[in-house]
Design a protein around this motif. Structure first.
Motif, PDB file in Angstrom:
ATOM      1  N   PRO A   1      75.024 -66.334  59.356  1.00 39.30           N
ATOM      2  CA  PRO A   1      75.409 -65.631  60.594  1.00 39.30           C
ATOM      3  C   PRO A   1      76.444 -64.531  60.343  1.00 39.30           C
ATOM      4  CG  PRO A   1      75.264 -67.978  61.000  1.00 39.30           C
ATOM      5  CD  PRO A   1      75.128 -67.797  59.510  1.00 39.30           C
ATOM      6  N   ARG A   2      77.421 -64.812  59.480  1.00 38.93           N
ATOM      7  CA  ARG A   2      78.429 -63.794  59.169  1.00 38.93           C
ATOM      8  C   ARG A   2      77.816 -62.657  58.356  1.00 38.93           C
ATOM      9  NH1 ARG A   2      82.285 -60.538  60.575  1.00 38.93           N
ATOM     10  NH2 ARG A   2      83.795 -60.069  58.927  1.00 38.93           N
ATOM     11  N   VAL A   3      76.943 -62.990  57.401  1.00 37.72           N
ATOM     12  CA  VAL A   3      76.259 -61.959  56.613  1.00 37.72           C
ATOM     13  C   VAL A   3      75.445 -61.059  57.532  1.00 37.72           C
ATOM     14  CG1 VAL A   3      74.482 -61.546  54.853  1.00 37.72           C
ATOM     15  CG2 VAL A   3      76.179 -63.354  54.511  1.00 37.72           C
ATOM     16  N   LEU A   4      74.732 -61.671  58.477  1.00 37.80           N
ATOM     17  CA  LEU A   4      73.903 -60.919  59.413  1.00 37.80           C
ATOM     18  C   LEU A   4      74.762 -59.991  60.273  1.00 37.80           C
ATOM     19  CD1 LEU A   4      71.011 -60.512  60.421  1.00 37.80           C
ATOM     20  CD2 LEU A   4      71.395 -62.358  62.055  1.00 37.80           C
ATOM     21  N   GLU A   5      75.908 -60.478  60.703  1.00 38.05           N
ATOM     22  CA  GLU A   5      76.805 -59.668  61.526  1.00 38.05           C
ATOM     23  C   GLU A   5      77.328 -58.460  60.741  1.00 38.05           C
ATOM     24  OE1 GLU A   5      80.953 -60.189  64.121  1.00 38.05           O
ATOM     25  OE2 GLU A   5      80.151 -61.862  62.943  1.00 38.05           O
ATOM     26  N   LEU A   6      77.716 -58.681  59.482  1.00 37.11           N
ATOM     27  CA  LEU A   6      78.211 -57.584  58.645  1.00 37.11           C
ATOM     28  C   LEU A   6      77.099 -56.572  58.363  1.00 37.11           C
ATOM     29  CD1 LEU A   6      80.308 -59.707  56.133  1.00 37.11           C
ATOM     30  CD2 LEU A   6      81.218 -58.054  57.783  1.00 37.11           C
ATOM     31  N   ALA A   7      75.896 -57.084  58.060  1.00 39.56           N
ATOM     32  CA  ALA A   7      74.767 -56.198  57.787  1.00 39.56           C
ATOM     33  C   ALA A   7      74.403 -55.389  59.031  1.00 39.56           C
ATOM     34  CB  ALA A   7      73.568 -57.011  57.304  1.00 39.56           C
ATOM     35  N   ALA A   8      74.502 -56.001  60.217  1.00 43.45           N
ATOM     36  CA  ALA A   8      74.213 -55.296  61.466  1.00 43.45           C
ATOM     37  C   ALA A   8      75.180 -54.139  61.661  1.00 43.45           C
ATOM     38  CB  ALA A   8      74.287 -56.263  62.638  1.00 43.45           C
ATOM     39  N   ALA A   9      76.452 -54.374  61.343  1.00 44.51           N
ATOM     40  CA  ALA A   9      77.449 -53.311  61.481  1.00 44.51           C
ATOM     41  C   ALA A   9      77.136 -52.151  60.537  1.00 44.51           C
ATOM     42  CB  ALA A   9      78.840 -53.859  61.200  1.00 44.51           C
ATOM     43  N   ILE A  10      76.701 -52.465  59.320  1.00 37.59           N
ATOM     44  CA  ILE A  10      76.346 -51.414  58.354  1.00 37.59           C
ATOM     45  C   ILE A  10      75.124 -50.650  58.829  1.00 37.59           C
ATOM     46  CG2 ILE A  10      75.579 -50.980  55.990  1.00 37.59           C
ATOM     47  CD1 ILE A  10      77.181 -53.491  55.168  1.00 37.59           C
ATOM     48  N   GLY A  11      74.140 -51.369  59.383  1.00 43.98           N
ATOM     49  CA  GLY A  11      72.909 -50.728  59.855  1.00 43.98           C
ATOM     50  C   GLY A  11      73.000 -50.130  61.236  1.00 43.98           C
ATOM     51  N   GLY A  12      74.120 -50.347  61.931  1.00 44.84           N
ATOM     52  CA  GLY A  12      74.297 -49.801  63.276  1.00 44.84           C
ATOM     53  C   GLY A  12      73.471 -50.494  64.326  1.00 44.84           C
ATOM     54  N   VAL A  13      73.310 -51.825  64.176  1.00 40.44           N
ATOM     55  CA  VAL A  13      72.486 -52.608  65.106  1.00 40.44           C
ATOM     56  C   VAL A  13      73.385 -53.484  65.967  1.00 40.44           C
ATOM     57  CG1 VAL A  13      70.653 -54.330  65.314  1.00 40.44           C
ATOM     58  CG2 VAL A  13      70.570 -52.626  63.483  1.00 40.44           C
ATOM     59  N   GLY A  14      73.150 -53.485  67.272  1.00 36.59           N
ATOM     60  CA  GLY A  14      73.917 -54.326  68.179  1.00 36.59           C
ATOM     61  C   GLY A  14      73.254 -55.667  68.399  1.00 36.59           C
ATOM     62  N   PRO A  15      73.909 -56.568  69.150  1.00 39.66           N
ATOM     63  CA  PRO A  15      73.330 -57.884  69.460  1.00 39.66           C
ATOM     64  C   PRO A  15      71.992 -57.752  70.182  1.00 39.66           C
ATOM     65  CG  PRO A  15      75.657 -57.829  70.017  1.00 39.66           C
ATOM     66  CD  PRO A  15      75.260 -56.416  69.708  1.00 39.66           C
ATOM     67  N   SER A  16      71.134 -58.743  69.972  1.00 40.08           N
ATOM     68  CA  SER A  16      69.799 -58.737  70.572  1.00 40.08           C
ATOM     69  C   SER A  16      69.796 -59.484  71.901  1.00 40.08           C
ATOM     70  CB  SER A  16      68.798 -59.392  69.624  1.00 40.08           C
ATOM     71  OG  SER A  16      67.553 -59.551  70.245  1.00 40.08           O
ATOM     72  N   ALA A  17      68.985 -58.985  72.843  1.00 36.85           N
ATOM     73  CA  ALA A  17      68.835 -59.641  74.148  1.00 36.85           C
ATOM     74  C   ALA A  17      67.495 -60.367  74.250  1.00 36.85           C
ATOM     75  CB  ALA A  17      68.944 -58.610  75.264  1.00 36.85           C
ATOM     76  N   LEU A  18      66.783 -60.545  73.144  1.00 39.72           N
ATOM     77  CA  LEU A  18      65.476 -61.188  73.169  1.00 39.72           C
ATOM     78  C   LEU A  18      65.601 -62.669  73.512  1.00 39.72           C
ATOM     79  CD1 LEU A  18      63.804 -59.679  69.975  1.00 39.72           C
ATOM     80  CD2 LEU A  18      63.370 -59.044  72.350  1.00 39.72           C
ATOM     81  N   SER A  19      64.585 -63.190  74.200  1.00 42.64           N
ATOM     82  CA  SER A  19      64.523 -64.623  74.483  1.00 42.64           C
ATOM     83  C   SER A  19      64.088 -65.363  73.221  1.00 42.64           C
ATOM     84  CB  SER A  19      63.523 -64.900  75.601  1.00 42.64           C
ATOM     85  OG  SER A  19      62.200 -64.614  75.145  1.00 42.64           O
ATOM     86  N   ASP A  20      64.223 -66.694  73.216  1.00 43.22           N
ATOM     87  CA  ASP A  20      63.812 -67.497  72.070  1.00 43.22           C
ATOM     88  C   ASP A  20      62.319 -67.341  71.792  1.00 43.22           C
ATOM     89  OD1 ASP A  20      66.378 -68.370  71.701  1.00 43.22           O
ATOM     90  OD2 ASP A  20      66.091 -70.276  72.756  1.00 43.22           O
ATOM     91  N   ASP A  21      61.488 -67.275  72.846  1.00 40.94           N
ATOM     92  CA  ASP A  21      60.045 -67.102  72.643  1.00 40.94           C
ATOM     93  C   ASP A  21      59.743 -65.746  72.008  1.00 40.94           C
ATOM     94  OD1 ASP A  21      59.412 -69.578  73.599  1.00 40.94           O
ATOM     95  OD2 ASP A  21      58.935 -68.893  75.640  1.00 40.94           O
ATOM     96  N   GLU A  22      60.431 -64.720  72.471  1.00 36.52           N
ATOM     97  CA  GLU A  22      60.214 -63.389  71.886  1.00 36.52           C
ATOM     98  C   GLU A  22      60.648 -63.353  70.427  1.00 36.52           C
ATOM     99  OE1 GLU A  22      60.761 -60.389  75.683  1.00 36.52           O
ATOM    100  OE2 GLU A  22      62.549 -61.388  74.856  1.00 36.52           O
ATOM    101  N   ARG A  23      61.736 -64.042  70.124  1.00 37.81           N
ATOM    102  CA  ARG A  23      62.184 -64.112  68.737  1.00 37.81           C
ATOM    103  C   ARG A  23      61.143 -64.815  67.865  1.00 37.81           C
ATOM    104  NH1 ARG A  23      67.777 -63.439  67.911  1.00 37.81           N
ATOM    105  NH2 ARG A  23      68.967 -63.157  69.833  1.00 37.81           N
ATOM    106  N   ARG A  24      60.576 -65.924  68.404  1.00 36.35           N
ATOM    107  CA  ARG A  24      59.586 -66.677  67.632  1.00 36.35           C
ATOM    108  C   ARG A  24      58.369 -65.818  67.319  1.00 36.35           C
ATOM    109  NH1 ARG A  24      55.211 -68.740  69.279  1.00 36.35           N
ATOM    110  NH2 ARG A  24      55.814 -68.681  71.489  1.00 36.35           N
ATOM    111  N   VAL A  25      57.873 -65.087  68.307  1.00 35.69           N
ATOM    112  CA  VAL A  25      56.708 -64.227  68.085  1.00 35.69           C
ATOM    113  C   VAL A  25      57.018 -63.159  67.041  1.00 35.69           C
ATOM    114  CG1 VAL A  25      55.193 -62.518  69.154  1.00 35.69           C
ATOM    115  CG2 VAL A  25      55.720 -64.649  70.366  1.00 35.69           C
ATOM    116  N   ARG A  26      58.203 -62.567  67.148  1.00 37.71           N
ATOM    117  CA  ARG A  26      58.574 -61.519  66.193  1.00 37.71           C
ATOM    118  C   ARG A  26      58.707 -62.083  64.782  1.00 37.71           C
ATOM    119  NH1 ARG A  26      63.116 -57.473  67.695  1.00 37.71           N
ATOM    120  NH2 ARG A  26      62.025 -56.373  66.053  1.00 37.71           N
TER     121      ARG A  26
END
Length: 340
Positions: free
Chosen positions: A90-115
Motif C-alpha cells: 500500500p505504501r509503495v503504491l501510494e509513492l508510485a502514484a505520486a510519481i505518476g501523478g495519479v490520485g485515489p480511485s473512486a471505483l467500486s469493488d466490482d469495477e476493480r475486480r473487472v479491471r
C-alpha cells in the motif's frame, strides 16, 4: 476516522513511466533502443559502466546486470525507499502514484475486480507474446553465433598478451580472438545440446566497459566453454561465473567439465541444469563463487538449488570451493591451486 485513500494499481502502473521514475530519484540516464540506461541501480549508487542498469521504456521492467537485480516499476520504488514490495505494498503504491501523478480511485469493488481480470488477461497475452519472441530469437541465435565464432581468429598478438597478463597463457588453445573487438579473447556459450548460441568476449582493458559483452539479440543463458553433453561419471563438473574464471577453471581442473555462467544472474539456472546432469551421471560438482555481494547472493541460491536437485556436501557430490580472493582468476594469479 477518515479511511486511507485507495489507489488503483492498474491506473498507477499505466501512468508510471520510466523517465518519471529515474527523474524522481535524480538519476542520470541515456535512452537507447527503447531502454533507459544508467550507471546507478537500486542496490548501490554507481557502477563503473554507464549501462549497468537498464529499464524498458514501454513497461518499466528493469535489470541491473552487475548486481543481478530486476523487477518492475513497483519493485524499483520499493528498493529505492527500502520497503518490502509485498509487505509494504500500500505504501509503495501510494509513492508510485505520486510519481505518476495519479490520485485515489473512486471505483467500486466490482469495477476493480473487472479491471483486474482484464489486466490479468492482457498481461498473460503479453507474456505469451514475449515467450514466442524469445523462442524465435533463440532459434535464430544458433546459426548466427556459430557463424560469428567461425570468423574469430585462432591467434592474435594483443589478445594473447592479455591472456598472459591474466595468468591464462596456457588457456589460449581454448579461445579464439575477435578482430572486431581489438583481438579480445572470446569463448562460446552453449545450449544444453552443445550448440553455440552466443559468443562472449573478455574485452581488452583499453576498450573500456562493458567487460564481457555477448552478441546483441542472442540469449545469455547457457554454459560458457563446456556444455552439458560433456558431463560424465569420470569428470568433475566445475561451475563458475564469467569468462576469466571459466578459463582459469580449465587450467585448475584440466580433467573437469567447465560450465561457466555469463554473469551472476545466470548462475542459479546454470547450476540447476548442471546439477541434474551431475546426478544423472553420478559425478560431482565444484561450485566456485565470486567473493562480492552478487556472488554471495547468487552462489548461495545456486548451492541451495544443487542440494534440492540431489547433490550433497556431506556425501562429497557438491563442493563449495573457497579460494580467498575476489574471484578465481585473482586467486590463481596469487598462487592459489586446488587441493589434489
Amino acid at each position: 476516522m477518515t479511511p486511507a485513500p485507495r489507489f488503483d494499481a492498474i491506473d498507477v502502473r499505466a501512468a508510471l513511466t520510466a523517465e518519471a521514475l529515474l527523474d524522481h530519484y535524480g538519476w542520470r540516464f541515456k535512452r537507447r533502443a527503447g531502454r533507459l540506461r544508467s550507471a546507478a541501480c537500486p542496490a548501490r549508487a554507481d557502477h563503473s559502466r554507464d549501462d549497468a542498469f537498464s529499464m524498458e521504456v514501454a513497461t518499466t521492467r528493469w535489470q541491473c546486470f552487475p548486481c543481478s537485480g530486476k523487477g518492475d516499476g513497483f519493485d524499483f520504488v520499493a528498493q529505492l525507499e527500502r520497503l518490502d514490495v509485498d509487505v509494504d505494498f500500500p505504501r509503495v503504491l501510494e509513492l508510485a502514484a505520486a510519481i505518476g501523478g495519479v490520485g485515489p480511485s473512486a471505483l467500486s469493488d466490482d469495477e476493480r475486480r473487472v479491471r483486474r481480470e482484464i489486466a490479468a488477461a492482457q498481461r498473460h497475452a503479453a507474456e505469451q507474446h514475449d515467450l514466442a519472441r524469445r523462442a524465435e530469437l533463440a532459434r535464430r541465435a544458433i546459426p548466427r553465433a556459430t557463424r560469428y565464432w567461425d570468423t574469430c581468429q585462432p591467434d592474435h598478438g594483443r589478445g594473447l598478451q592479455y591472456l598472459v597478463e591474466r595468468g591464462l597463457g596456457e588457456a589460449a588453445r581454448l579461445v579464439r580472438f575477435d578482430p572486431r573487438c581489438g583481438g579480445s579473447p572470446a569463448i562460446p556459450l552453449h545450449t544444453s545440446a552443445g550448440e553455440i548460441r552466443n559468443v562472449v568476449r573478455r574485452c581488452l582493458p583499453e576498450l573500456g566497459d562493458p567487460k564481457t559483452p555477448g552478441l546483441p539479440e542472442c540469449p545469455t543463458l547457457g554454459t560458457l566453454l563446456g556444455s552439458l553433453v560433456d558431463v560424465c561419471s569420470t569428470r568433475p563438473v566445475i561451475v563458475v561465473e564469467g569468462v576469466a574464471d571459466a578459463l582459469t577453471a580449465a587450467l585448475a581442473w584440466p580433467r573437469g567439465v567447465v560450465l561457466g555462467a555469463h554473469a551472476a544472474g545466470n548462475l542459479p539456472e546454470v547450476t540447476r541444469a548442471a546439477a541434474r546432469a551431475v546426478v544423472a551421471a553420478r559425478s560431482r560438482m565444484l561450485l566456485v563463487p565470486h567473493n562480492d555481494a552478487a556472488g554471495y547472493t547468487r552462489s548461495g541460491e545456486a548451492g541451495r538449488i544443487a542440494i534440492e536437485v540431489g547433490l550433497s556436501i556431506g556425501a562429497g557430490t557438491l563442493v563449495i570451493v573457497k579460494h580467498g580472493a575476489k574471484d578465481l582468476n585473482d586467486a590463481w594469479r596469487d598462487g592459489w591451486r586446488p587441493a589434489a
